[in-house]
Design an enzyme around this catalytic site. Structure first.
Site, PDB file in Angstrom:
ATOM      1  N   TYR A  51       0.744  -1.003  -0.180  1.00  0.00           N
ATOM      2  CA  TYR A  51       0.078   0.154  -0.082  1.00  0.00           C
ATOM      3  C   TYR A  51       0.868   1.117  -0.109  1.00  0.00           C
ATOM      4  O   TYR A  51       0.328   1.833   0.806  1.00  0.00           O
ATOM      5  CB  TYR A  51      -1.335  -0.484   1.277  1.00  0.00           C
ATOM      6  CG  TYR A  51      -1.959  -1.012   1.339  1.00  0.00           C
ATOM      7  CD1 TYR A  51      -2.483  -1.892   0.134  1.00  0.00           C
ATOM      8  CD2 TYR A  51      -2.393  -1.720   2.661  1.00  0.00           C
ATOM      9  CE1 TYR A  51      -2.765  -3.140   0.778  1.00  0.00           C
ATOM     10  CE2 TYR A  51      -2.840  -2.807   2.668  1.00  0.00           C
ATOM     11  CZ  TYR A  51      -3.356  -3.374   1.986  1.00  0.00           C
ATOM     12  OH  TYR A  51      -4.039  -4.293   2.221  1.00  0.00           O
ATOM     13  N   HIS A 119       1.378 -12.173   2.488  1.00  0.00           N
ATOM     14  CA  HIS A 119       0.044 -10.193   1.185  1.00  0.00           C
ATOM     15  C   HIS A 119      -0.641 -11.685   0.625  1.00  0.00           C
ATOM     16  O   HIS A 119       0.639 -12.149  -0.627  1.00  0.00           O
ATOM     17  CB  HIS A 119       0.365  -9.786   1.044  1.00  0.00           C
ATOM     18  CG  HIS A 119      -0.519  -8.744   0.801  1.00  0.00           C
ATOM     19  ND1 HIS A 119      -0.099  -6.978   0.281  1.00  0.00           N
ATOM     20  CD2 HIS A 119      -1.791  -8.499   0.809  1.00  0.00           C
ATOM     21  CE1 HIS A 119      -1.321  -6.626   0.250  1.00  0.00           C
ATOM     22  NE2 HIS A 119      -2.164  -7.151   0.309  1.00  0.00           N
TER      23      HIS A 119
END
Length: 365
Positions: A51, A119
Protein backbone atom coordinates in the site's frame (compact mmCIF):
# COMPACT_ATOMS: atom_id res chain seq x y z
CA UNK A 1 -0.97 -13.57 25.55
CA UNK A 2 -3.37 -14.84 22.90
CA UNK A 3 -3.99 -12.27 20.18
CA UNK A 4 -7.73 -12.91 20.50
CA UNK A 5 -7.60 -11.29 23.94
CA UNK A 6 -6.05 -8.02 22.80
CA UNK A 7 -7.19 -7.45 19.23
CA UNK A 8 -9.97 -4.82 19.21
CA UNK A 9 -13.21 -5.25 17.23
CA UNK A 10 -12.39 -2.32 14.92
CA UNK A 11 -9.08 -1.76 13.09
CA UNK A 12 -8.01 1.20 10.97
CA UNK A 13 -7.02 0.14 7.46
CA UNK A 14 -3.91 1.79 6.06
CA UNK A 15 -4.76 1.28 2.38
CA UNK A 16 -6.44 4.69 2.52
CA UNK A 17 -2.95 6.20 2.56
CA UNK A 18 -1.96 4.52 -0.71
CA UNK A 19 -1.98 5.44 -4.37
CA UNK A 20 -4.41 2.58 -5.04
CA UNK A 21 -7.41 4.20 -3.38
CA UNK A 22 -6.46 7.81 -2.77
CA UNK A 23 -5.28 10.67 -4.94
CA UNK A 24 -2.10 12.21 -3.54
CA UNK A 25 -1.84 10.49 -0.13
CA UNK A 26 0.27 12.68 2.16
CA UNK A 27 1.73 12.93 5.65
CA UNK A 28 -0.64 15.67 6.80
CA UNK A 29 -3.63 13.46 5.92
CA UNK A 30 -2.17 10.50 7.84
CA UNK A 31 -1.33 12.56 10.92
CA UNK A 32 -4.77 14.14 11.09
CA UNK A 33 -6.50 10.77 10.78
CA UNK A 34 -4.26 9.06 13.36
CA UNK A 35 -4.57 11.86 15.89
CA UNK A 36 -8.35 11.72 15.74
CA UNK A 37 -8.43 7.91 15.68
CA UNK A 38 -6.27 7.70 18.78
CA UNK A 39 -8.39 10.31 20.54
CA UNK A 40 -11.48 8.20 19.83
CA UNK A 41 -9.81 5.03 21.11
CA UNK A 42 -9.09 3.38 17.75
CA UNK A 43 -5.57 2.08 18.39
CA UNK A 44 -4.97 -0.74 15.88
CA UNK A 45 -3.64 -0.14 12.36
CA UNK A 46 -3.37 -2.56 9.44
CA UNK A 47 -1.24 -1.70 6.43
CA UNK A 48 1.15 -3.27 3.91
CA UNK A 49 4.36 -2.55 2.06
CA UNK A 50 2.20 -2.94 -1.05
CA UNK A 51 0.00 0.00 0.00
CA UNK A 52 2.71 2.48 -0.91
CA UNK A 53 3.42 4.99 0.61
CA UNK A 54 1.21 3.99 3.57
CA UNK A 55 3.98 2.61 5.81
CA UNK A 56 6.12 5.72 5.29
CA UNK A 57 3.27 8.13 5.97
CA UNK A 58 2.12 6.19 9.03
CA UNK A 59 5.67 6.08 10.38
CA UNK A 60 5.99 9.85 10.01
CA UNK A 61 2.68 10.36 11.78
CA UNK A 62 3.39 7.93 14.60
CA UNK A 63 6.73 9.59 15.30
CA UNK A 64 5.25 13.11 15.29
CA UNK A 65 5.25 14.90 18.67
CA UNK A 66 1.45 15.19 18.51
CA UNK A 67 1.38 11.40 18.85
CA UNK A 68 4.52 10.58 20.86
CA UNK A 69 3.74 13.16 23.56
CA UNK A 70 0.44 11.44 24.33
CA UNK A 71 0.84 7.76 23.44
CA UNK A 72 3.52 5.13 24.01
CA UNK A 73 4.22 2.28 21.59
CA UNK A 74 2.51 -0.30 23.79
CA UNK A 75 -0.76 1.63 23.53
CA UNK A 76 -1.39 0.75 19.90
CA UNK A 77 -1.06 -2.23 17.55
CA UNK A 78 0.75 -2.20 14.20
CA UNK A 79 0.02 -4.83 11.57
CA UNK A 80 1.63 -4.99 8.14
CA UNK A 81 2.24 -7.46 5.32
CA UNK A 82 5.06 -8.95 3.28
CA UNK A 83 5.43 -10.80 -0.02
CA UNK A 84 3.43 -8.60 -2.38
CA UNK A 85 5.49 -5.82 -3.94
CA UNK A 86 3.36 -4.46 -6.80
CA UNK A 87 0.17 -5.49 -8.61
CA UNK A 88 2.06 -8.18 -10.53
CA UNK A 89 5.27 -8.67 -8.53
CA UNK A 90 5.68 -11.03 -5.57
CA UNK A 91 8.74 -12.16 -3.62
CA UNK A 92 8.27 -14.84 -0.97
CA UNK A 93 11.93 -15.83 -0.74
CA UNK A 94 13.23 -16.15 2.85
CA UNK A 95 15.77 -13.37 2.27
CA UNK A 96 13.15 -10.93 1.01
CA UNK A 97 10.63 -11.79 3.74
CA UNK A 98 13.23 -10.95 6.37
CA UNK A 99 14.36 -7.80 4.55
CA UNK A 100 10.75 -6.68 4.08
CA UNK A 101 9.95 -7.04 7.78
CA UNK A 102 13.00 -5.02 8.78
CA UNK A 103 12.21 -2.38 6.14
CA UNK A 104 8.62 -2.11 7.38
CA UNK A 105 9.83 -1.65 10.95
CA UNK A 106 12.16 1.11 9.75
CA UNK A 107 9.41 2.80 7.73
CA UNK A 108 6.94 2.58 10.60
CA UNK A 109 9.68 3.73 13.01
CA UNK A 110 9.12 0.95 15.48
CA UNK A 111 11.31 -1.62 17.21
CA UNK A 112 8.77 -4.39 16.66
CA UNK A 113 5.63 -5.21 14.67
CA UNK A 114 2.60 -6.65 16.43
CA UNK A 115 1.38 -8.69 13.43
CA UNK A 116 2.92 -9.54 10.07
CA UNK A 117 0.84 -11.22 7.36
CA UNK A 118 1.99 -12.96 4.21
CA UNK A 119 0.09 -10.86 1.66
CA UNK A 120 -2.32 -12.29 -0.96
CA UNK A 121 -1.05 -15.85 -0.67
CA UNK A 122 -3.19 -17.16 -3.54
CA UNK A 123 -0.75 -15.60 -6.02
CA UNK A 124 2.21 -17.83 -5.06
CA UNK A 125 2.75 -21.59 -4.63
CA UNK A 126 1.58 -22.77 -1.21
CA UNK A 127 4.94 -24.29 -0.30
CA UNK A 128 6.54 -20.85 -0.65
CA UNK A 129 3.98 -19.40 1.73
CA UNK A 130 4.60 -22.14 4.29
CA UNK A 131 8.34 -21.49 4.08
CA UNK A 132 7.80 -17.73 4.47
CA UNK A 133 5.68 -18.33 7.56
CA UNK A 134 8.60 -20.26 9.00
CA UNK A 135 10.82 -17.21 8.51
CA UNK A 136 8.26 -15.07 10.32
CA UNK A 137 8.08 -17.57 13.18
CA UNK A 138 11.85 -17.26 13.59
CA UNK A 139 11.53 -13.48 13.62
CA UNK A 140 9.01 -13.84 16.43
CA UNK A 141 11.66 -15.70 18.43
CA UNK A 142 14.11 -12.90 17.64
CA UNK A 143 11.71 -10.24 18.93
CA UNK A 144 10.97 -8.48 15.63
CA UNK A 145 7.35 -9.68 15.47
CA UNK A 146 4.76 -10.75 18.02
CA UNK A 147 2.17 -12.56 15.89
CA UNK A 148 2.11 -14.17 12.43
CA UNK A 149 -0.69 -14.47 9.89
CA UNK A 150 -1.62 -14.85 6.24
CA UNK A 151 -4.02 -12.86 4.06
CA UNK A 152 -5.99 -13.74 0.95
CA UNK A 153 -9.30 -13.32 -0.80
CA UNK A 154 -9.44 -17.10 -1.25
CA UNK A 155 -10.92 -18.66 1.88
CA UNK A 156 -10.15 -22.21 0.73
CA UNK A 157 -6.46 -21.40 0.32
CA UNK A 158 -6.31 -19.67 3.70
CA UNK A 159 -7.72 -22.77 5.38
CA UNK A 160 -5.42 -25.14 3.52
CA UNK A 161 -2.27 -23.18 4.29
CA UNK A 162 -3.26 -22.75 7.94
CA UNK A 163 -3.54 -26.54 8.21
CA UNK A 164 -0.20 -27.07 6.46
CA UNK A 165 1.50 -24.59 8.80
CA UNK A 166 0.16 -26.44 11.83
CA UNK A 167 1.42 -29.74 10.48
CA UNK A 168 4.82 -28.38 9.39
CA UNK A 169 5.73 -26.37 12.49
CA UNK A 170 3.61 -27.95 15.22
CA UNK A 171 2.23 -24.51 15.98
CA UNK A 172 -0.64 -22.52 14.55
CA UNK A 173 -0.92 -19.26 12.73
CA UNK A 174 -2.16 -16.56 15.08
CA UNK A 175 -4.43 -14.82 12.59
CA UNK A 176 -5.77 -14.80 9.04
CA UNK A 177 -7.16 -11.89 7.03
CA UNK A 178 -9.84 -12.13 4.37
CA UNK A 179 -11.43 -9.31 2.43
CA UNK A 180 -14.89 -8.45 1.10
CA UNK A 181 -16.54 -11.72 2.13
CA UNK A 182 -18.36 -10.70 5.27
CA UNK A 183 -20.46 -8.05 3.59
CA UNK A 184 -23.97 -7.28 2.41
CA UNK A 185 -22.94 -8.64 -0.98
CA UNK A 186 -20.95 -11.73 0.07
CA UNK A 187 -21.26 -13.69 3.32
CA UNK A 188 -18.93 -16.53 2.34
CA UNK A 189 -16.53 -16.04 5.25
CA UNK A 190 -19.26 -16.80 7.78
CA UNK A 191 -20.69 -19.66 5.76
CA UNK A 192 -17.48 -21.37 4.67
CA UNK A 193 -14.17 -20.77 6.39
CA UNK A 194 -14.31 -20.05 10.08
CA UNK A 195 -14.57 -23.69 11.17
CA UNK A 196 -11.53 -24.61 9.07
CA UNK A 197 -9.56 -21.80 10.69
CA UNK A 198 -10.57 -22.93 14.16
CA UNK A 199 -9.56 -26.51 13.38
CA UNK A 200 -6.13 -25.23 12.32
CA UNK A 201 -5.73 -23.45 15.67
CA UNK A 202 -6.21 -19.90 14.39
CA UNK A 203 -7.65 -17.62 17.09
CA UNK A 204 -8.28 -14.40 15.12
CA UNK A 205 -9.81 -13.50 11.77
CA UNK A 206 -9.64 -10.00 10.29
CA UNK A 207 -12.50 -9.22 7.94
CA UNK A 208 -11.42 -6.30 5.79
CA UNK A 209 -13.22 -4.30 3.11
CA UNK A 210 -16.71 -4.28 4.68
CA UNK A 211 -17.76 -2.10 1.74
CA UNK A 212 -16.06 -4.46 -0.76
CA UNK A 213 -13.38 -1.88 -1.56
CA UNK A 214 -15.95 0.88 -1.92
CA UNK A 215 -18.44 -1.06 -4.03
CA UNK A 216 -21.19 -0.82 -1.41
CA UNK A 217 -21.69 2.92 -1.34
CA UNK A 218 -23.61 5.55 -3.26
CA UNK A 219 -20.75 7.20 -5.14
CA UNK A 220 -19.20 4.22 -6.89
CA UNK A 221 -15.87 2.48 -6.48
CA UNK A 222 -12.84 4.57 -5.41
CA UNK A 223 -10.37 5.64 -8.07
CA UNK A 224 -6.87 6.56 -6.90
CA UNK A 225 -3.71 7.64 -8.67
CA UNK A 226 -3.40 4.19 -10.25
CA UNK A 227 -6.84 4.30 -11.87
CA UNK A 228 -9.86 2.00 -11.53
CA UNK A 229 -8.50 -1.28 -10.19
CA UNK A 230 -11.76 -2.61 -8.73
CA UNK A 231 -12.53 -6.22 -9.77
CA UNK A 232 -16.33 -5.86 -9.77
CA UNK A 233 -17.87 -6.43 -13.24
CA UNK A 234 -20.29 -3.91 -14.71
CA UNK A 235 -23.39 -5.90 -13.77
CA UNK A 236 -22.43 -5.98 -10.09
CA UNK A 237 -21.60 -2.29 -10.09
CA UNK A 238 -25.01 -1.46 -11.56
CA UNK A 239 -26.77 -3.67 -9.01
CA UNK A 240 -24.85 -2.01 -6.18
CA UNK A 241 -25.86 1.42 -7.48
CA UNK A 242 -29.50 0.32 -7.60
CA UNK A 243 -29.21 -0.94 -4.02
CA UNK A 244 -27.65 2.34 -2.90
CA UNK A 245 -30.46 4.31 -4.52
CA UNK A 246 -33.09 2.15 -2.83
CA UNK A 247 -31.50 2.44 0.62
CA UNK A 248 -31.40 6.22 0.16
CA UNK A 249 -35.18 6.25 -0.43
CA UNK A 250 -35.53 4.59 2.96
CA UNK A 251 -33.67 7.39 4.66
CA UNK A 252 -30.42 5.47 5.08
CA UNK A 253 -27.05 5.16 3.39
CA UNK A 254 -25.74 1.95 1.80
CA UNK A 255 -22.19 2.43 3.10
CA UNK A 256 -23.42 2.93 6.67
CA UNK A 257 -25.78 -0.05 6.41
CA UNK A 258 -23.01 -2.23 4.98
CA UNK A 259 -20.60 -1.25 7.74
CA UNK A 260 -23.17 -1.92 10.46
CA UNK A 261 -23.90 -5.31 8.90
CA UNK A 262 -20.25 -6.35 8.77
CA UNK A 263 -19.43 -5.23 12.30
CA UNK A 264 -22.55 -6.80 13.76
CA UNK A 265 -21.89 -10.05 11.87
CA UNK A 266 -18.27 -10.16 13.02
CA UNK A 267 -19.26 -9.70 16.66
CA UNK A 268 -21.93 -12.39 16.44
CA UNK A 269 -19.23 -14.82 15.27
CA UNK A 270 -16.78 -13.90 18.05
CA UNK A 271 -16.13 -15.59 21.38
CA UNK A 272 -13.55 -14.78 24.07
CA UNK A 273 -11.16 -17.28 22.47
CA UNK A 274 -11.97 -16.68 18.80
CA UNK A 275 -12.11 -13.11 17.58
CA UNK A 276 -13.51 -11.83 14.29
CA UNK A 277 -12.63 -8.18 13.77
CA UNK A 278 -13.46 -5.59 11.11
CA UNK A 279 -10.88 -3.49 9.26
CA UNK A 280 -12.26 -0.16 8.04
CA UNK A 281 -10.54 1.69 5.20
CA UNK A 282 -10.18 5.33 6.22
CA UNK A 283 -8.90 8.29 4.17
CA UNK A 284 -10.11 11.42 6.00
CA UNK A 285 -11.02 12.59 9.49
CA UNK A 286 -14.65 13.11 8.49
CA UNK A 287 -14.80 9.56 7.11
CA UNK A 288 -13.24 8.27 10.32
CA UNK A 289 -15.77 10.04 12.49
CA UNK A 290 -18.69 8.92 10.35
CA UNK A 291 -17.53 5.29 10.40
CA UNK A 292 -16.94 5.26 14.14
CA UNK A 293 -20.34 6.83 14.73
CA UNK A 294 -21.84 4.07 12.59
CA UNK A 295 -19.89 1.43 14.53
CA UNK A 296 -21.14 2.98 17.75
CA UNK A 297 -24.75 2.47 16.69
CA UNK A 298 -24.10 -1.26 16.49
CA UNK A 299 -21.75 -1.66 19.40
CA UNK A 300 -23.34 0.95 21.67
CA UNK A 301 -20.12 2.74 22.39
CA UNK A 302 -20.50 5.09 25.33
CA UNK A 303 -16.90 6.27 25.49
CA UNK A 304 -13.99 4.67 23.67
CA UNK A 305 -13.69 1.64 21.47
CA UNK A 306 -11.24 -0.05 23.82
CA UNK A 307 -14.03 -0.46 26.37
CA UNK A 308 -16.30 -2.43 24.04
CA UNK A 309 -15.09 -5.74 25.43
CA UNK A 310 -16.04 -6.41 29.05
CA UNK A 311 -13.25 -8.64 30.31
CA UNK A 312 -14.95 -9.24 33.67
CA UNK A 313 -18.17 -10.61 32.20
CA UNK A 314 -16.50 -12.09 29.14
CA UNK A 315 -19.12 -10.68 26.77
CA UNK A 316 -19.71 -7.97 24.20
CA UNK A 317 -22.06 -5.07 24.92
CA UNK A 318 -25.59 -5.47 23.55
CA UNK A 319 -26.91 -4.05 20.29
CA UNK A 320 -29.90 -1.84 19.62
CA UNK A 321 -32.75 -4.28 18.98
CA UNK A 322 -34.85 -1.77 17.03
CA UNK A 323 -31.99 -0.82 14.73
CA UNK A 324 -31.12 -4.49 14.29
CA UNK A 325 -34.67 -5.20 13.09
CA UNK A 326 -34.66 -2.29 10.65
CA UNK A 327 -31.22 -3.24 9.37
CA UNK A 328 -32.32 -6.81 8.76
CA UNK A 329 -35.22 -5.56 6.65
CA UNK A 330 -32.98 -3.27 4.61
CA UNK A 331 -30.29 -5.93 4.25
CA UNK A 332 -32.83 -8.38 2.87
CA UNK A 333 -34.01 -5.77 0.38
CA UNK A 334 -30.42 -5.18 -0.75
CA UNK A 335 -29.88 -8.91 -1.15
CA UNK A 336 -32.98 -9.14 -3.34
CA UNK A 337 -31.82 -6.20 -5.47
CA UNK A 338 -28.39 -7.77 -5.94
CA UNK A 339 -30.12 -10.92 -7.13
CA UNK A 340 -27.67 -13.16 -8.99
CA UNK A 341 -24.79 -10.95 -7.87
CA UNK A 342 -25.34 -11.79 -4.21
CA UNK A 343 -22.55 -14.16 -3.18
CA UNK A 344 -20.55 -13.45 -6.33
CA UNK A 345 -16.82 -13.97 -5.71
CA UNK A 346 -14.15 -12.07 -7.56
CA UNK A 347 -11.71 -14.33 -9.45
CA UNK A 348 -8.42 -14.35 -7.57
CA UNK A 349 -5.86 -14.64 -8.99
CA UNK A 350 -7.83 -15.32 -12.20
CA UNK A 351 -7.07 -17.22 -15.38
CA UNK A 352 -4.50 -14.68 -16.49
CA UNK A 353 -2.12 -15.48 -13.64
CA UNK A 354 0.69 -18.07 -13.82
CA UNK A 355 1.11 -19.50 -10.32
CA UNK A 356 4.43 -21.20 -11.12
CA UNK A 357 6.15 -18.00 -12.29
CA UNK A 358 4.16 -15.69 -10.01
CA UNK A 359 3.53 -13.42 -12.98
CA UNK A 360 0.78 -12.66 -15.49
CA UNK A 361 0.63 -15.22 -18.31
CA UNK A 362 2.29 -14.22 -21.54
CA UNK A 363 -0.23 -13.73 -24.32
CA UNK A 364 0.91 -15.24 -27.62
CA UNK A 365 0.54 -13.14 -30.73
Amino acid sequence: MSLSRILPPIILGGAGFSHQVHRNPNSAQALQVLKRAFQLGLRAIDTSAYYHPSEILLGEALSHPDITSHYTRDQYLLMTKVGRITADQFDYSPAWIRQSVLRSSERLRTQYLDVVFCHDVEFVPEEEVVEAVGVLFRMVEEGHIKYVGISSYRIDILGRIAQRVQEEYSRSLDIVQNWAQLTLQNNTLAEDGLEAFKEAGVSCVCSSSPLAIGLLRSNGVPVGDLGDFHPAPRGLRLAAKEAADYVATQGDDLAALALRYSIRRAQSLSTPDFRVTTIMGITTVSELEENLATAGLVLQVSDRLRWLWNADSGSWVGVDSYRTKKDKELSLAVKNILGEWYGYCFPSPGDGWDLSTKKPKTVSA
